[in-house]
Design an enzyme around this catalytic site. Sequence first.
Site, PDB file in Angstrom:
ATOM      1  N   CYS A  82      31.862  46.635  33.410  1.00 15.82           N
ATOM      2  CA  CYS A  82      31.373  45.463  34.134  1.00 15.82           C
ATOM      3  C   CYS A  82      30.785  45.870  35.498  1.00 15.82           C
ATOM      4  O   CYS A  82      29.752  46.506  35.519  1.00 15.82           O
ATOM      5  CB  CYS A  82      32.501  44.435  34.242  1.00 15.82           C
ATOM      6  N   HIS A 176      35.249  43.849  29.628  1.00 10.29           N
ATOM      7  CA  HIS A 176      36.534  44.445  30.007  1.00 10.29           C
ATOM      8  C   HIS A 176      37.354  44.661  28.741  1.00 10.29           C
ATOM      9  O   HIS A 176      37.815  43.693  28.156  1.00 10.29           O
ATOM     10  CB  HIS A 176      37.328  43.493  30.910  1.00 10.29           C
ATOM     11  N   GLU A 178      40.170  46.494  28.862  1.00 10.44           N
ATOM     12  CA  GLU A 178      41.550  46.730  29.311  1.00 10.44           C
ATOM     13  C   GLU A 178      42.379  45.453  29.353  1.00 10.44           C
ATOM     14  O   GLU A 178      43.598  45.507  29.228  1.00 10.44           O
ATOM     15  CB  GLU A 178      41.559  47.437  30.676  1.00 10.44           C
TER      16      GLU A 178
HETATM   17  N1  GLN Z   1      29.392  39.917  38.534  1.00 15.31           N
HETATM   18  C1  GLN Z   1      30.074  41.096  39.013  1.00 15.31           C
HETATM   19  C2  GLN Z   1      29.138  42.019  39.772  1.00 15.31           C
HETATM   20  O1  GLN Z   1      27.986  41.791  39.881  1.00 15.31           O
HETATM   21  C3  GLN Z   1      30.739  41.858  37.889  1.00 15.31           C
HETATM   22  C4  GLN Z   1      31.886  41.055  37.297  1.00 15.31           C
HETATM   23  C5  GLN Z   1      33.003  41.897  36.755  1.00 15.31           C
HETATM   24  O2  GLN Z   1      33.118  43.083  37.037  1.00 15.31           O
HETATM   25  N2  GLN Z   1      33.876  41.253  36.014  1.00 15.31           N
HETATM   26  O3  GLN Z   1      29.564  43.023  40.270  1.00 15.31           O
END
Ligand code: GLN
Length: 196
Positions: A82, A176, A178
Amino acid sequence: MAGRPRVGVLALQGDVREHVAVLEHLGAAVTPVRRPEELAQVDGLVLPGGESTVIDKLARAFGLAEPLRARIADGMPAYGTCAGLILLADAVLDAAPGQQSFGGLDVVVRRNAFGRQNESFETEIAVDGFRSPVQAAFIRAPLIERVGPRARAIGALPDGGVVAVEQGALLGTSFHPEVAGEDRFHRRLLEHVRGR
Ligand code: GLN
Protein backbone atom coordinates in the site's frame (compact mmCIF):
# COMPACT_ATOMS: atom_id res chain seq x y z
CA MET A 1 23.73 -17.08 5.11
CA ALA A 2 23.93 -18.59 8.61
CA GLY A 3 21.30 -18.01 11.29
CA ARG A 4 18.07 -16.10 11.15
CA PRO A 5 17.49 -13.65 8.31
CA ARG A 6 17.85 -10.06 9.51
CA VAL A 7 14.94 -8.04 8.22
CA GLY A 8 13.82 -4.49 8.97
CA VAL A 9 10.41 -2.89 9.01
CA LEU A 10 10.44 0.79 8.07
CA ALA A 11 9.02 2.20 11.31
CA LEU A 12 8.40 5.89 10.64
CA GLN A 13 4.60 5.62 10.49
CA GLY A 14 1.91 3.07 9.60
CA ASP A 15 1.09 -0.52 10.51
CA VAL A 16 4.59 -1.46 11.63
CA ARG A 17 3.61 -3.87 14.42
CA GLU A 18 1.61 -6.21 12.18
CA HIS A 19 4.59 -6.72 9.87
CA VAL A 20 6.99 -7.21 12.78
CA ALA A 21 4.64 -9.91 14.11
CA VAL A 22 4.38 -11.77 10.77
CA LEU A 23 8.16 -11.69 10.24
CA GLU A 24 8.96 -12.81 13.80
CA HIS A 25 6.46 -15.63 13.42
CA LEU A 26 8.39 -16.72 10.31
CA GLY A 27 11.62 -16.82 12.31
CA ALA A 28 13.27 -13.59 11.18
CA ALA A 29 15.31 -11.33 13.46
CA VAL A 30 13.37 -8.08 13.05
CA THR A 31 14.64 -4.53 13.48
CA PRO A 32 12.36 -1.48 13.34
CA VAL A 33 14.17 0.95 11.02
CA ARG A 34 14.06 4.68 11.72
CA ARG A 35 17.69 5.66 11.28
CA PRO A 36 20.46 4.90 8.75
CA GLU A 37 22.38 2.86 11.37
CA GLU A 38 19.39 0.55 11.72
CA LEU A 39 19.02 0.20 7.96
CA ALA A 40 22.68 -0.82 7.78
CA GLN A 41 21.99 -3.79 10.08
CA VAL A 42 19.33 -5.48 7.94
CA ASP A 43 19.44 -7.61 4.78
CA GLY A 44 15.85 -6.95 3.70
CA LEU A 45 13.06 -4.47 4.42
CA VAL A 46 9.28 -4.26 4.63
CA LEU A 47 7.74 -0.88 3.85
CA PRO A 48 4.35 -0.90 5.59
CA GLY A 49 1.06 0.70 4.74
CA GLY A 50 0.17 4.01 6.29
CA GLU A 51 0.43 7.42 4.69
CA SER A 52 3.08 7.64 1.98
CA THR A 53 3.34 11.45 2.21
CA VAL A 54 4.17 11.27 5.93
CA ILE A 55 6.62 8.38 5.54
CA ASP A 56 8.35 10.25 2.69
CA LYS A 57 8.71 13.45 4.76
CA LEU A 58 9.98 11.63 7.84
CA ALA A 59 12.42 9.54 5.80
CA ARG A 60 13.94 12.69 4.35
CA ALA A 61 13.96 14.46 7.74
CA PHE A 62 15.73 11.49 9.38
CA GLY A 63 18.35 11.20 6.63
CA LEU A 64 17.01 7.79 5.68
CA ALA A 65 15.78 8.48 2.16
CA GLU A 66 19.18 8.50 0.41
CA PRO A 67 20.62 5.44 2.20
CA LEU A 68 17.38 3.62 1.45
CA ARG A 69 17.57 4.49 -2.24
CA ALA A 70 21.16 3.28 -2.31
CA ARG A 71 20.32 -0.05 -0.63
CA ILE A 72 17.42 -0.67 -3.01
CA ALA A 73 19.63 0.16 -6.00
CA ASP A 74 22.21 -2.26 -4.57
CA GLY A 75 19.65 -5.08 -4.69
CA MET A 76 18.42 -5.28 -1.08
CA PRO A 77 15.22 -7.37 -1.05
CA ALA A 78 12.19 -5.26 -0.12
CA TYR A 79 8.44 -5.65 0.10
CA GLY A 80 6.12 -2.63 0.03
CA THR A 81 2.40 -2.80 0.89
CA CYS A 82 0.00 0.00 0.00
CA ALA A 83 1.82 3.20 1.08
CA GLY A 84 4.99 1.08 1.00
CA LEU A 85 4.28 0.17 -2.64
CA ILE A 86 3.86 3.88 -3.43
CA LEU A 87 7.26 4.55 -1.85
CA LEU A 88 8.91 1.80 -3.95
CA ALA A 89 7.32 2.96 -7.22
CA ASP A 90 9.46 4.79 -9.77
CA ALA A 91 6.51 7.12 -10.55
CA VAL A 92 3.49 8.23 -8.52
CA LEU A 93 0.30 9.75 -9.93
CA ASP A 94 -1.94 11.93 -7.72
CA ALA A 95 1.03 12.51 -5.45
CA ALA A 96 0.86 15.32 -2.90
CA PRO A 97 2.81 18.46 -3.88
CA GLY A 98 6.51 17.73 -3.47
CA GLN A 99 5.93 14.08 -2.59
CA GLN A 100 8.85 11.82 -3.49
CA SER A 101 9.29 8.08 -3.64
CA PHE A 102 12.43 6.03 -3.05
CA GLY A 103 11.78 4.18 -6.30
CA GLY A 104 13.19 0.88 -7.48
CA LEU A 105 10.05 -0.77 -8.86
CA ASP A 106 9.53 -0.08 -12.56
CA VAL A 107 5.85 0.81 -12.14
CA VAL A 108 3.54 3.80 -12.21
CA VAL A 109 1.06 3.82 -9.30
CA ARG A 110 -1.94 6.06 -8.68
CA ARG A 111 -2.63 6.97 -5.06
CA ASN A 112 -6.15 6.53 -3.66
CA ALA A 113 -7.25 5.05 -6.98
CA PHE A 114 -10.48 3.49 -5.76
CA GLY A 115 -13.55 5.72 -5.49
CA ARG A 116 -15.07 7.00 -2.27
CA GLN A 117 -17.72 4.30 -1.94
CA ASN A 118 -14.95 1.81 -2.56
CA GLU A 119 -12.27 3.30 -0.33
CA SER A 120 -11.89 0.09 1.64
CA PHE A 121 -12.83 -3.41 0.57
CA GLU A 122 -11.67 -6.99 0.78
CA THR A 123 -11.45 -9.49 -2.01
CA GLU A 124 -9.61 -12.61 -3.07
CA ILE A 125 -6.69 -12.19 -5.44
CA ALA A 126 -4.97 -15.02 -7.30
CA VAL A 127 -1.21 -14.49 -7.14
CA ASP A 128 1.32 -16.09 -9.49
CA GLY A 129 3.13 -18.87 -7.67
CA PHE A 130 0.65 -19.15 -4.78
CA ARG A 131 -1.49 -22.29 -4.65
CA SER A 132 -4.57 -20.55 -3.30
CA PRO A 133 -5.83 -16.97 -3.51
CA VAL A 134 -4.87 -14.22 -1.10
CA GLN A 135 -7.49 -12.57 1.11
CA ALA A 136 -6.61 -8.97 0.29
CA ALA A 137 -7.67 -5.87 2.27
CA PHE A 138 -7.61 -2.66 0.23
CA ILE A 139 -7.52 0.50 2.37
CA ARG A 140 -7.36 3.76 0.41
CA ALA A 141 -5.19 1.69 -1.86
CA PRO A 142 -3.10 2.64 -4.88
CA LEU A 143 -3.52 0.97 -8.27
CA ILE A 144 -0.58 -0.09 -10.41
CA GLU A 145 -1.44 1.69 -13.64
CA ARG A 146 1.64 0.74 -15.62
CA VAL A 147 4.07 -2.13 -15.28
CA GLY A 148 7.38 -1.32 -16.97
CA PRO A 149 9.57 -3.88 -18.73
CA ARG A 150 11.69 -4.63 -15.65
CA ALA A 151 8.69 -5.48 -13.43
CA ARG A 152 6.11 -8.26 -13.71
CA ALA A 153 2.45 -8.25 -12.69
CA ILE A 154 1.74 -11.17 -10.34
CA GLY A 155 -1.78 -10.31 -9.20
CA ALA A 156 -4.79 -8.43 -10.56
CA LEU A 157 -8.41 -7.59 -9.77
CA PRO A 158 -11.17 -9.24 -11.84
CA ASP A 159 -11.25 -6.10 -14.04
CA GLY A 160 -7.56 -6.55 -14.84
CA GLY A 161 -6.26 -3.76 -12.58
CA VAL A 162 -2.80 -4.79 -11.42
CA VAL A 163 -2.40 -4.91 -7.63
CA ALA A 164 0.73 -7.03 -7.11
CA VAL A 165 4.13 -6.88 -8.81
CA GLU A 166 7.54 -8.45 -8.56
CA GLN A 167 10.88 -7.30 -9.89
CA GLY A 168 13.88 -9.38 -8.89
CA ALA A 169 14.01 -9.18 -5.09
CA LEU A 170 11.41 -6.39 -4.93
CA LEU A 171 7.74 -7.07 -4.20
CA GLY A 172 4.83 -4.68 -4.07
CA THR A 173 1.13 -5.07 -3.30
CA SER A 174 -1.63 -2.46 -3.33
CA PHE A 175 -3.36 -4.34 -0.54
CA HIS A 176 -2.59 -5.38 3.01
CA PRO A 177 -2.07 -9.14 3.35
CA GLU A 178 -0.90 -8.89 6.97
CA VAL A 179 -4.30 -7.90 8.37
CA ALA A 180 -5.74 -11.28 7.35
CA GLY A 181 -2.78 -13.29 8.68
CA GLU A 182 -1.47 -13.88 5.15
CA ASP A 183 2.28 -14.52 5.26
CA ARG A 184 3.23 -15.74 1.80
CA PHE A 185 4.58 -12.38 0.57
CA HIS A 186 6.74 -12.15 3.69
CA ARG A 187 7.92 -15.72 3.09
CA ARG A 188 8.91 -14.79 -0.44
CA LEU A 189 10.82 -11.77 0.87
CA LEU A 190 12.70 -14.02 3.32
CA GLU A 191 13.56 -16.42 0.47
CA HIS A 192 15.14 -13.51 -1.37
CA VAL A 193 17.05 -12.49 1.77
CA ARG A 194 18.33 -16.04 2.32
CA GLY A 195 19.22 -16.37 -1.36
CA ARG A 196 21.45 -13.31 -1.50
N1 GLN B 1 -3.61 6.37 0.71
C1 GLN B 1 -2.37 6.08 1.39
C2 GLN B 1 -1.20 6.83 0.76
O1 GLN B 1 -1.33 7.49 -0.20
C3 GLN B 1 -2.07 4.60 1.43
C4 GLN B 1 -3.07 3.87 2.30
C5 GLN B 1 -2.51 2.65 2.98
O2 GLN B 1 -1.31 2.45 3.07
N2 GLN B 1 -3.41 1.86 3.53
O3 GLN B 1 -0.11 6.73 1.24
